[in-house]
Design a protein around this motif. Structure first.
Motif, PDB file in Angstrom:
ATOM      1  N   HIS A  68     -60.817 -42.187  -2.976  1.00 43.27           N
ATOM      2  CA  HIS A  68     -61.083 -40.821  -2.534  1.00 43.27           C
ATOM      3  C   HIS A  68     -61.440 -40.790  -1.043  1.00 43.27           C
ATOM      4  CE1 HIS A  68     -62.690 -36.741  -2.391  1.00 43.27           C
ATOM      5  NE2 HIS A  68     -63.819 -37.235  -1.884  1.00 43.27           N
ATOM      6  N   HIS A  69     -62.356 -41.644  -0.634  1.00 38.92           N
ATOM      7  CA  HIS A  69     -62.784 -41.657   0.772  1.00 38.92           C
ATOM      8  C   HIS A  69     -61.665 -42.154   1.682  1.00 38.92           C
ATOM      9  CE1 HIS A  69     -66.929 -40.394   0.381  1.00 38.92           C
ATOM     10  NE2 HIS A  69     -67.092 -41.221  -0.639  1.00 38.92           N
ATOM     11  N   PHE A  70     -60.807 -43.051   1.183  1.00 45.42           N
ATOM     12  CA  PHE A  70     -59.671 -43.516   1.989  1.00 45.42           C
ATOM     13  C   PHE A  70     -58.715 -42.357   2.267  1.00 45.42           C
ATOM     14  CE2 PHE A  70     -55.479 -45.392   2.594  1.00 45.42           C
ATOM     15  CZ  PHE A  70     -55.744 -46.377   3.542  1.00 45.42           C
ATOM     16  N   GLN A  71     -58.432 -41.586   1.209  1.00 50.59           N
ATOM     17  CA  GLN A  71     -57.540 -40.438   1.381  1.00 50.59           C
ATOM     18  C   GLN A  71     -58.132 -39.374   2.297  1.00 50.59           C
ATOM     19  OE1 GLN A  71     -56.848 -39.255  -2.673  1.00 50.59           O
ATOM     20  NE2 GLN A  71     -55.650 -41.098  -3.152  1.00 50.59           N
ATOM     21  N   GLU A  72     -59.477 -39.287   2.291  1.00 51.00           N
ATOM     22  CA  GLU A  72     -60.154 -38.307   3.145  1.00 51.00           C
ATOM     23  C   GLU A  72     -60.328 -38.832   4.574  1.00 51.00           C
ATOM     24  OE1 GLU A  72     -61.584 -35.136   2.226  1.00 51.00           O
ATOM     25  OE2 GLU A  72     -60.267 -35.406   0.485  1.00 51.00           O
ATOM     26  N   GLY A  73     -59.951 -40.085   4.810  1.00 50.28           N
ATOM     27  CA  GLY A  73     -60.086 -40.656   6.144  1.00 50.28           C
ATOM     28  C   GLY A  73     -61.466 -41.213   6.448  1.00 50.28           C
ATOM     29  N   ASN A  74     -62.323 -41.301   5.444  1.00 49.99           N
ATOM     30  CA  ASN A  74     -63.674 -41.866   5.620  1.00 49.99           C
ATOM     31  C   ASN A  74     -63.615 -43.375   5.348  1.00 49.99           C
ATOM     32  OD1 ASN A  74     -64.649 -39.243   6.037  1.00 49.99           O
ATOM     33  ND2 ASN A  74     -64.937 -38.944   3.829  1.00 49.99           N
ATOM     34  N   TYR A  75     -63.085 -44.136   6.295  1.00 56.82           N
ATOM     35  CA  TYR A  75     -62.760 -45.536   6.045  1.00 56.82           C
ATOM     36  C   TYR A  75     -63.997 -46.412   5.870  1.00 56.82           C
ATOM     37  CZ  TYR A  75     -58.224 -43.791   7.495  1.00 56.82           C
ATOM     38  OH  TYR A  75     -57.077 -43.052   7.584  1.00 56.82           O
ATOM     39  N   LYS A  76     -65.085 -46.069   6.552  1.00 61.89           N
ATOM     40  CA  LYS A  76     -66.310 -46.842   6.397  1.00 61.89           C
ATOM     41  C   LYS A  76     -66.841 -46.717   4.972  1.00 61.89           C
ATOM     42  CE  LYS A  76     -70.819 -47.628   8.529  1.00 61.89           C
ATOM     43  NZ  LYS A  76     -71.786 -47.194   9.581  1.00 61.89           N
ATOM     44  N   TYR A 119     -65.014 -50.242  -1.921  1.00 64.84           N
ATOM     45  CA  TYR A 119     -64.117 -51.332  -2.301  1.00 64.84           C
ATOM     46  C   TYR A 119     -64.882 -52.646  -2.399  1.00 64.84           C
ATOM     47  CZ  TYR A 119     -60.000 -48.334  -1.669  1.00 64.84           C
ATOM     48  OH  TYR A 119     -59.055 -47.340  -1.783  1.00 64.84           O
ATOM     49  N   GLN A 120     -65.844 -52.858  -1.487  1.00 64.39           N
ATOM     50  CA  GLN A 120     -66.677 -54.062  -1.560  1.00 64.39           C
ATOM     51  C   GLN A 120     -67.530 -54.056  -2.821  1.00 64.39           C
ATOM     52  OE1 GLN A 120     -68.921 -54.444   2.070  1.00 64.39           O
ATOM     53  NE2 GLN A 120     -67.101 -54.637   3.355  1.00 64.39           N
ATOM     54  N   LYS A 121     -68.043 -52.885  -3.180  1.00 63.00           N
ATOM     55  CA  LYS A 121     -68.813 -52.761  -4.424  1.00 63.00           C
ATOM     56  C   LYS A 121     -67.924 -53.086  -5.632  1.00 63.00           C
ATOM     57  CE  LYS A 121     -72.422 -49.384  -3.200  1.00 63.00           C
ATOM     58  NZ  LYS A 121     -73.551 -49.833  -4.027  1.00 63.00           N
ATOM     59  N   THR A 122     -66.652 -52.675  -5.562  1.00 63.32           N
ATOM     60  CA  THR A 122     -65.708 -52.966  -6.647  1.00 63.32           C
ATOM     61  C   THR A 122     -65.542 -54.474  -6.821  1.00 63.32           C
ATOM     62  OG1 THR A 122     -64.490 -50.935  -6.115  1.00 63.32           O
ATOM     63  CG2 THR A 122     -63.381 -52.537  -7.532  1.00 63.32           C
ATOM     64  N   LEU A 123     -65.358 -55.193  -5.695  1.00 59.96           N
ATOM     65  CA  LEU A 123     -65.208 -56.647  -5.745  1.00 59.96           C
ATOM     66  C   LEU A 123     -66.473 -57.312  -6.283  1.00 59.96           C
ATOM     67  CD1 LEU A 123     -63.407 -57.291  -2.328  1.00 59.96           C
ATOM     68  CD2 LEU A 123     -62.428 -57.553  -4.613  1.00 59.96           C
TER      69      LEU A 123
END
Length: 425
Positions: A395-403, A409-413
């Motif tokens: 969701h944040h990637f699509q919104e451009g909130n890359y941080k 994504y780190q939490k996913t890993l």
């Protein structure tokens, strides 16, 4: 494990000092050495302590004697905890009523404490289980000396520890203790039940080939004994799920069909709901969305009757299908239904993270969503959190909130590693 353990616990329970206990019997230094296991107690000292503690004659002096009747009833208790937890309480009540008669040998007292603790874990009475474990068992049993203990003590301790570590989400440790336990089990149906539980644990560890290996052993044993149809049904369901995870969908449907027939025959409705849910998952993976929705709706209808909490996972899967197939109106209608349910405002809101981010973006729902995520993090429930973190990352990637996206994504890993190394359910 020695008689000094028992004396020390009895003294502490009565809030007596060493000096108060030893008064008129022996010296406090000698009593201390008995409690430490350094000196064997003299019979007349034990008899005097029995009178002081006001216990049944022989409770201390007979601590090394074997009691076959007591061994039998403790084996019966162990069997019932594994196979019939609802009946185990009756056996415990019988033992409690005849406590001194049955448990004078100290090895049997330690066995009983382990089994009673295991029973509490089995019925999710964690408070009583922890109190018993910390107040008594760790004073009775030194795990480093377990090999020297009688077989029944070892069995009971390993089974208790398997349940204890499982309740603490220590799945690898639970698997270790369960495998230690099964090595000593001789009874057919009981051994099959333990092997089934080992298969479940390997499934939790995402070791699906091992789960299938043990599941097939349990299935063969249940079919051979022609008993415990409930556990056979659960085993077929488990095998179906494990084949689903490794994308062997035809095999998954075969095992789930066997489970379904047994559940229908014996009217195991609570199991039938789970089987229908798993069949829905298989058809979803096959992109046969019509069959997937049909089975998921069947599961929901049973769960509503049974008032089961697993219904929320089924709602989540249905929502995912609607979103994947661009059925936005059906997704909105489903969310409108479930959001009105009494339990929705609890942590179950987490199952609708994708819909909330995509359609509502309502501050109230978002606040409840992040509160639910915090609760799942505190309980180390990583299997749910993986999908939530990934959804938030996308969701944040699509919104451009890359941080923000990178953080999730780190939490996913991190959550994936926790599951792979046995850190969570």
């Amino acid at each position: 494990m020695h008689i000094g353990n028992r004396i020390q616990i009895m003294r502490n329970n009565r809030k007596l000092t060493l000096k108060q206990t030893a008064d008129t019997i022996t010296s406090s230094s000698y009593l201390a050495k008995i409690e430490e296991g350094n000196y064997p107690p003299r019979p007349h000292v034990l008899q005097a302590l029995e009178r002081k503690f006001e216990v049944h004659p022989g409770f201390l002096t007979n601590y090394e004697q074997r009691d076959e009747d007591a061994e039998y009833i403790l084996r019966l208790l162990l069997s019932n905890i594994v196979l019939h937890p609802d009946k185990a309480r009756e056996v415990i009540e019988v033992i409690e009523e005849n406590y001194f008669e049955y448990l004078s040998p100290i090895s049997l007292e330690a066995t009983y404490l382990c089994l009673k603790c295991a029973y509490y874990y089995k019925i999710n009475d964690t408070k009583n289980a922890i109190d018993l474990y910390e107040g008594y068992i760790i004073n009775y049993i030194d795990e480093t000396e377990l090999r020297s203990y009688p077989k029944l003590v070892r069995e009971s301790f390993n089974y208790m520890m398997a349940l204890k570590t499982f309740s603490e989400n220590m799945i690898k440790e639970s698997t270790y203790y369960m495998e230690m336990f099964v090595d000593s089990v001789e009874q057919g149906a009981m051994k099959a039940a333990v092997i089934y539980n080992i298969a479940l644990l390997y499934g939790e560890l995402n070791l699906h080939s091992k789960a299938i290996q043990f599941g097939l052993k349990a299935k063969f044993m249940f079919e051979y004994t022609k008993k415990y149809e409930t556990l056979l049904c659960k085993t077929n369901n488990l095998l179906g799920v494990q084949h689903l995870y490794i994308e062997q969908y035809e095999e998954a449907l075969q095992y789930l069909k066997q489970a379904e027939l047994t559940a229908q025959k014996y009217e195991y409705n609570h199991l039938l709901a789970d089987i229908y849910y798993n069949k829905g998952l298989v058809y979803k993976q096959l992109e046969d969305f019509k069959n997937a929705v049909d089975f998921l709706e069947k599961s929901i209808n049973i769960d509503i009757e049974e008032e089961s909490s697993s219904i929320w996972e089924t709602y989540n899967t249905l929502m995912d299908i609607y979103l994947k197939t661009n059925q936005d109106l059906r997704a909105e209608n489903l969310f409108a239904i479930v959001s009105k349910k009494e339990m929705f405002e609890s942590n179950y809101i987490i199952y609708f993270v994708e819909f909330i981010l995509k359609f509502t973006k309502d501050d109230e729902y978002l606040s409840k969503l992040f509160s639910a995520i915090e609760c799942y993090e505190k309980s180390n429930n990583y299997s749910v959190l993986i999908d939530v973190y990934k959804t938030l990352g996308d969701h944040h990637f699509q919104e451009g909130n890359y941080k923000q996206s990178s953080m999730y994504y780190q939490k996913t890993l991190h959550a994936t590693k926790k599951i792979n190394f046995g850190g969570g359910v």
